[in-house]
Design an enzyme around this catalytic site. Structure first.
Site, PDB file in Angstrom:
ATOM      1  N   HIS A  92      41.060  38.801  39.187  1.00  0.00           N
ATOM      2  CA  HIS A  92      41.971  38.869  40.293  1.00  0.00           C
ATOM      3  C   HIS A  92      42.283  37.476  41.021  1.00  0.00           C
ATOM      4  CE1 HIS A  92      40.009  43.083  40.955  1.00  0.00           C
ATOM      5  NE2 HIS A  92      40.653  43.308  39.871  1.00  0.00           N
ATOM      6  N   VAL A 122      59.424  29.473  31.144  1.00  0.00           N
ATOM      7  CA  VAL A 122      60.059  28.320  31.931  1.00  0.00           C
ATOM      8  C   VAL A 122      58.956  27.243  32.232  1.00  0.00           C
ATOM      9  CG1 VAL A 122      60.831  28.133  34.454  1.00  0.00           C
ATOM     10  CG2 VAL A 122      61.145  30.182  33.583  1.00  0.00           C
ATOM     11  N   GLU A 142      33.285  48.184  41.497  1.00  0.00           N
ATOM     12  CA  GLU A 142      34.074  49.119  40.530  1.00  0.00           C
ATOM     13  C   GLU A 142      32.786  49.422  39.351  1.00  0.00           C
ATOM     14  OE1 GLU A 142      37.127  47.420  38.215  1.00  0.00           O
ATOM     15  OE2 GLU A 142      36.649  48.337  36.338  1.00  0.00           O
ATOM     16  N   GLY A 179      55.342  41.901  41.072  1.00  0.00           N
ATOM     17  CA  GLY A 179      56.267  41.155  42.117  1.00  0.00           C
ATOM     18  C   GLY A 179      57.594  41.281  41.216  1.00  0.00           C
ATOM     19  N   ASN A 213      40.745  45.791  44.315  1.00  0.00           N
ATOM     20  CA  ASN A 213      41.617  45.672  43.154  1.00  0.00           C
ATOM     21  C   ASN A 213      43.126  45.465  43.740  1.00  0.00           C
ATOM     22  OD1 ASN A 213      39.490  47.559  42.747  1.00  0.00           O
ATOM     23  ND2 ASN A 213      39.575  46.958  40.545  1.00  0.00           N
TER      24      ASN A 213
END
Ligand code: FDA
Length: 489
Positions: free
Chosen positions: A430, A235, A347, A16, A468
């Site tokens: 995930h 942060v 997988e 992101g 995934n």
């Protein structure tokens, strides 16, 4: 404490954060990224292979934290792999400039269109499959292995055996694209270049071959001259100011995790891209401390993407096991998603241990009919999860069915050598959700009720995507930032 004013701040440098940084910079905006992990490329430090863990192996730990065989001691260092343990679930995450892209298996899987529509009923799937997914694939440099190479490469015997056995049991398999450069791997195999995937490198970083985000999005972003990456900057909290700007409490550390400086940063626009767990911890902690007011959707619809690890021991022992050498990069998947009773994707995972353990490892991805939630625990002063055996009931049922069916025709047992009872129900790579697109945020990732605060990472996906997730996170990020730039700048 140093006080700074910065227009655009991005917290976290995973998928992101990488997309947001590049597109904002291309649109002419200066961007500052705060990343708690190390900038490995700049540091000149090397990544270590799984069988001899070094500095990169574990985030500030003195023992390795891989899913199994943690027999190694390490020196405390800001390594690439972190793990947060909760009751009933353990979550692995990447740390460093590039986030999860440094440690993951590189599998770049397109979700099934029908499932994408079910998960995101308010998004235009045609736009995604026609525009944002292809864009993400191009920028991430997704490629596929040559079938001839796979057929003949001894490092892919585990995959060949995995596929043959799946077929024999009546399952369908698919080839899985990846961001590892397979042309580079072919050269590795012929010893023309230094080995990485063929030298046991992956979850503690790859020194070659893998197109992690530092080689793709961040490389382009840095070329604009407008992106400033501050590594080893964590942060700690977010305070909303009355003028809709945000004040960030930031600590700068050394590679031992010790604080070397404190900073107060005030920013006009804030992009929270700290990964599902990092973003949720920052939001919920800041809210608990009365620094930020959140809408009631934050924390809801959290899921493990149906992750369920399992395996089989004594695989193919009479005809020669799964091979001594395993490439660390997976290329095969078992696609049983359309089976109404037992829907799953799995997988076919490598076990690069430098010896033939005659074991097949599977990372299953199942639907998540029952979601969990995230909250801030005022006693431990940490993020916590509501997650129980109920949440993995379907995954467990699917795993039982899958392993039984495989063993019946191929022989083998449940992988008791890898997991307590043959099942790793608590292993999660995930984590998704908790700040879901269209629920906690508007349709472009702006947190509802909080002007100038955007969320762009895995927390936008409601706990499941069926494959995934990083390709989907990248595509969603492209979509969100395009709309943020056109509407809010
Ligand atoms: P990501 O987690 O990538 O990045 C967040 C960044 O924010 C991190 O760098 C973190 O250090 C930083 N951060 C967090 N809190 C902060 C704070 N307070 N201050 C500053 N910085 C902070 N997926 C896939 O599609 N294919 C695959 O093959 C695999 N394989 C795989 C293997 C393993 C071992 C793991 C752990 C994960 C995978 N994944 C995967 C999952 C994939 O890597 C993951 O979904 C994405 O990296 C998530 O991307 P995000 O952008 O959400 O955050």
């Amino acid at each position: 404490t140093e006080n700074l004013e910065i227009d655009n701040v991005i917290i976290g440098s995973g998928y992101g954060g990488a997309v947001a940084a590049l597109r904002l910079a291309e649109a002419g905006h200066e961007v500052t990224i705060l990343e708690m992990g190390l900038n490995w490329e700049k540091s000149g430090e090397k990544f270590s292979p799984m069988i001899s863990p070094g500095k990169s192996a574990a985030w500030l730990r003195t023992k390795t934290i891989a899913p199994f065989f943690n027999i190694f001691n390490t020196k405390k260092y800001t390594g690439t792999l972190d793990r947060w343990d909760f009751s009933n679930i353990k979550i692995w995450m990447g740390r460093g400039v590039g986030g999860g892209s440094l440690v993951n298996g590189g599998m770049a899987v397109l979700p099934k269109k029908n499932y994408f529509k079910e998960v995101f009923p308010d998004l235009n799937a045609e736009d995604f499959y026609g525009k944002y997914f292809p864009l993400a694939e191009k920028e991430l440099e997704v490629n596929s292995a040559d079938e001839n190479f796979l057929e003949n490469c001894s490092f892919y015997k585990f995959n060949k055996v995995g596929e043959q056995e799946a077929h024999k049991a009546g399952f369908k398999t698919v080839r899985v694209p990846n961001v590892y450069d397979f042309k580079y791997m072919e050269d590795e195999y012929e010893n023309k270049v230094p080995r990485s995937a063929l030298a046991g490198e992956v979850i503690y970083g790859n020194n070659h071959g893998k197109k992690s985000l530092d080689k793709t999005y961040f490389k382009k972003a840095q070329e604009t001259g407008k992106v400033h990456i501050h590594d080893l900057h964590k942060v700690e909290s977010i305070t909303k100011n009355s003028d809709n700007s945000y004040s960030l409490e930031v600590i700068q550390t050394n590679t031992l995790g010790e604080t070397v400086a404190k900073k107060n940063i005030v920013c006009k626009k804030l992009f929270l891209c700290a990964g599902t767990m990092g973003t949720l911890e920052l939001l919920l902690k800041s809210s608990n401390d009365n620094k930020l007011t959140l809408n009631s959707e934050v924390g809801k619809n959290w899921g493990n993407n149906g992750n369920f690890m399992t395996g089989r021991n004594f695989v193919n022992t009479f005809s020669g096991g799964t091979g001594v050498n395993h490439s660390t990069i997976p290329v095969g998947g078992i696609d049983n998603w359309n089976d109404k009773e037992h829907p799953f994707f799995s997988e076919i995972a490598p076990l690069p241990m430098g010896m033939d353990v005659a074991t097949s490892l599977y990372l299953m991805i199942n639907p998540v009919p029952k979601k969990g939630s995230a909250f801030f625990n005022p006693i431990s002063k940490k993020l916590d999860l509501q997650w129980s055996a109920d949440n993995v009931a379907l995954a467990r049922k699917n795993a039982e069915y899958f392993i039984k069916k495989m063993n019946k025709v191929n022989g083998g047992t449940r992988a008791h050598l890898l997991f307590n009872n043959g099942f790793g129900a608590d292993i999660c790579y995930h984590p998704l959700g908790g700040a879901v697109l269209g629920k906690a945020t508007d349709m472009k990732g702006k947190l509802k009720g909080s002007e100038n605060l955007y969320i762009i990472d895995g927390s936008l996906i409601p706990g499941t995507i069926g494959v995934n997730p990083f390709l989907t996170i990248t595509a969603l990020a492209e979509y969100c930032i395009e709309h943020i730039i056109s509407q809010d700048y």
